[in-house]
Design a protein around this motif. Structure first.
Motif, PDB file in Angstrom:
ATOM      1  N   ILE A  37       0.845  -1.189   0.000  1.00 42.01           N
ATOM      2  CA  ILE A  37       0.000   0.000   0.000  1.00 42.01           C
ATOM      3  C   ILE A  37       0.885   1.244   0.000  1.00 42.01           C
ATOM      4  O   ILE A  37       1.764   1.388   0.851  1.00 42.01           O
ATOM      5  N   ILE A  38       0.645   2.131  -0.975  1.00 40.59           N
ATOM      6  CA  ILE A  38       1.383   3.386  -1.052  1.00 40.59           C
ATOM      7  C   ILE A  38       0.391   4.549  -1.073  1.00 40.59           C
ATOM      8  O   ILE A  38      -0.812   4.355  -1.283  1.00 40.59           O
ATOM      9  N   GLY A  39       0.911   5.756  -0.895  1.00 41.05           N
ATOM     10  CA  GLY A  39       0.080   6.944  -0.934  1.00 41.05           C
ATOM     11  C   GLY A  39       0.712   8.038  -0.100  1.00 41.05           C
ATOM     12  O   GLY A  39       1.703   7.809   0.601  1.00 41.05           O
ATOM     13  N   PRO A  40       0.163   9.251  -0.158  1.00 40.14           N
ATOM     14  CA  PRO A  40       0.756  10.373   0.571  1.00 40.14           C
ATOM     15  C   PRO A  40       0.633  10.222   2.075  1.00 40.14           C
ATOM     16  O   PRO A  40      -0.103   9.362   2.576  1.00 40.14           O
ATOM     17  N   MET A  41       1.352  11.067   2.781  1.00 38.22           N
ATOM     18  CA  MET A  41       1.252  11.085   4.231  1.00 38.22           C
ATOM     19  C   MET A  41      -0.196  11.312   4.662  1.00 38.22           C
ATOM     20  O   MET A  41      -0.913  12.110   4.061  1.00 38.22           O
ATOM     21  N   ALA A  42      -0.608  10.585   5.707  1.00 36.99           N
ATOM     22  CA  ALA A  42      -1.938  10.720   6.313  1.00 36.99           C
ATOM     23  C   ALA A  42      -3.068  10.236   5.406  1.00 36.99           C
ATOM     24  O   ALA A  42      -4.230  10.582   5.623  1.00 36.99           O
ATOM     25  N   ALA A  43      -2.752   9.426   4.398  1.00 30.84           N
ATOM     26  CA  ALA A  43      -3.792   8.905   3.507  1.00 30.84           C
ATOM     27  C   ALA A  43      -4.643   7.837   4.173  1.00 30.84           C
ATOM     28  O   ALA A  43      -5.726   7.504   3.680  1.00 30.84           O
ATOM     29  N   GLY A  44      -4.157   7.278   5.279  1.00 32.54           N
ATOM     30  CA  GLY A  44      -4.884   6.206   5.949  1.00 32.54           C
ATOM     31  C   GLY A  44      -4.378   4.825   5.572  1.00 32.54           C
ATOM     32  O   GLY A  44      -5.093   3.827   5.714  1.00 32.54           O
ATOM     33  N   LYS A  45      -3.145   4.745   5.119  1.00 31.36           N
ATOM     34  CA  LYS A  45      -2.596   3.469   4.652  1.00 31.36           C
ATOM     35  C   LYS A  45      -2.573   2.419   5.768  1.00 31.36           C
ATOM     36  O   LYS A  45      -2.985   1.276   5.558  1.00 31.36           O
ATOM     37  N   ILE A 132      -3.447   4.625  -2.428  1.00 31.00           N
ATOM     38  CA  ILE A 132      -4.548   5.265  -1.719  1.00 31.00           C
ATOM     39  C   ILE A 132      -4.572   6.743  -2.112  1.00 31.00           C
ATOM     40  O   ILE A 132      -3.697   7.513  -1.726  1.00 31.00           O
ATOM     41  N   LYS A 133      -5.575   7.113  -2.894  1.00 35.36           N
ATOM     42  CA  LYS A 133      -5.676   8.476  -3.432  1.00 35.36           C
ATOM     43  C   LYS A 133      -6.530   9.342  -2.508  1.00 35.36           C
ATOM     44  O   LYS A 133      -7.703   9.011  -2.238  1.00 35.36           O
ATOM     45  N   VAL A 134      -5.958  10.429  -2.007  1.00 36.62           N
ATOM     46  CA  VAL A 134      -6.674  11.377  -1.162  1.00 36.62           C
ATOM     47  C   VAL A 134      -6.362  12.797  -1.617  1.00 36.62           C
ATOM     48  O   VAL A 134      -5.549  13.003  -2.516  1.00 36.62           O
ATOM     49  N   ASP A 135      -7.004  13.777  -0.969  1.00 37.14           N
ATOM     50  CA  ASP A 135      -6.719  15.179  -1.257  1.00 37.14           C
ATOM     51  C   ASP A 135      -6.495  15.919   0.055  1.00 37.14           C
ATOM     52  O   ASP A 135      -6.663  15.358   1.145  1.00 37.14           O
ATOM     53  N   ALA A 136      -6.119  17.194  -0.064  1.00 36.47           N
ATOM     54  CA  ALA A 136      -5.786  17.984   1.126  1.00 36.47           C
ATOM     55  C   ALA A 136      -6.982  18.117   2.062  1.00 36.47           C
ATOM     56  O   ALA A 136      -6.830  18.092   3.294  1.00 36.47           O
ATOM     57  N   GLU A 137      -8.177  18.242   1.510  1.00 37.63           N
ATOM     58  CA  GLU A 137      -9.371  18.376   2.344  1.00 37.63           C
ATOM     59  C   GLU A 137      -9.590  17.137   3.199  1.00 37.63           C
ATOM     60  O   GLU A 137      -9.975  17.226   4.371  1.00 37.63           O
ATOM     61  N   THR A 138      -9.328  15.976   2.624  1.00 36.63           N
ATOM     62  CA  THR A 138      -9.534  14.729   3.358  1.00 36.63           C
ATOM     63  C   THR A 138      -8.533  14.567   4.489  1.00 36.63           C
ATOM     64  O   THR A 138      -8.890  14.126   5.591  1.00 36.63           O
ATOM     65  N   VAL A 139      -7.273  14.932   4.251  1.00 34.98           N
ATOM     66  CA  VAL A 139      -6.242  14.687   5.267  1.00 34.98           C
ATOM     67  C   VAL A 139      -6.099  15.823   6.271  1.00 34.98           C
ATOM     68  O   VAL A 139      -5.451  15.640   7.307  1.00 34.98           O
ATOM     69  N   ALA A 140      -6.692  16.975   5.995  1.00 30.16           N
ATOM     70  CA  ALA A 140      -6.501  18.140   6.861  1.00 30.16           C
ATOM     71  C   ALA A 140      -6.744  17.848   8.340  1.00 30.16           C
ATOM     72  O   ALA A 140      -5.906  18.210   9.191  1.00 30.16           O
ATOM     73  N   PRO A 141      -7.847  17.194   8.725  1.00 31.67           N
ATOM     74  CA  PRO A 141      -8.069  16.950  10.153  1.00 31.67           C
ATOM     75  C   PRO A 141      -7.008  16.048  10.789  1.00 31.67           C
ATOM     76  O   PRO A 141      -6.827  16.067  12.010  1.00 31.67           O
TER      77      PRO A 141
END
Length: 206
Positions: A37-45, A132-141
């Motif tokens: 599983i890969i993806g940006p920081m805080a994506a929920g991996k 795991i594809k996310v955006d800034a709005e999703t990871v902000a909290p």
């Protein structure tokens, strides 16, 4: 699998019909490689990987946890030795897991920057990789008040977006499957989607 356990597994097929023997053998083959599983920081991996392990019977491994167990806290490694040394350690840990014959039926979550290391990227090209594809709005909290991610300081949202854009192409390039985790999707739905892909890919249907 140890030689002893492998021998036992083969012996178990003695009383089975040929098609059942094939199914047993295919089961072992299917479990011979980790799902990464890969993806940006805080994506929920790690969150998604833990759920897959709990409900679908995988072992779950997190590369950052392995690093902490062996070398200490990630933030302290960054402080004491810098990012280059951290990436060297990270690549070493990832290679150990991906080349280990003892890692079977495993979900392996990587740190956000891991695929950017050339050695790691080459390893991942041969693996089943879930992005795991996310955006800034999703990871902000998840990041706005956190201090455990040294690369995001001092402006977490701005830095996250900048780092993500620098890494996005590599994530997309390496992905065997992209999970859209933006918004408020339930963890059970996302895990089920990944599991369906894993099963189809192991049966050669993707």
């Amino acid at each position: 699998m140890t030689p002893r356990s492998r021998e036992h597994a083969i012996d178990m097929t003695g009383g089975l019909a040929p098609n059942q023997v094939r199914e047993v053998q295919e089961t072992y083959i299917e479990k011979s490689r980790p799902v990464v599983i890969i993806g940006p920081m805080a994506a929920g991996k790690s969150y998604i990987g833990t759920h897959l392990a709990r409900f679908y019977g995988y072992e779950f491994i997190d590369s950052d946890h392995l690093i902490v167990d062996k070398y200490g806290e990630v933030s302290q490694i960054f402080t004491d030795f810098g990012e280059d040394e951290f990436r060297r350690i990270e690549a070493e840990i990832i290679r150990e897991v991906l080349t280990s014959p003892s890692r079977r039926n495993t979900i392996f979550s990587l740190g956000g920057g891991a695929p950017m290391t050339p050695e790691t990227a080459e390893l991942l090209r041969e693996e089943t990789v879930i992005y795991i594809k996310v955006d800034a709005e999703t990871v902000a909290p998840r990041i706005i008040h956190g201090r455990a991610r040294p690369l995001l300081q001092p402006n977490p949202i701005e830095k996250w977006s900048e780092i993500f854009e620098a890494r996005r192409e590599r994530f997309e390039e390496l992905a065997s499957y992209t999970l859209d985790a933006r918004g408020g999707r339930s963890i059970s739905d996302m895990a089920a989607e990944i599991q369906n892909f894993i099963l189809r890919s192991r049966k050669g249907q993707v």
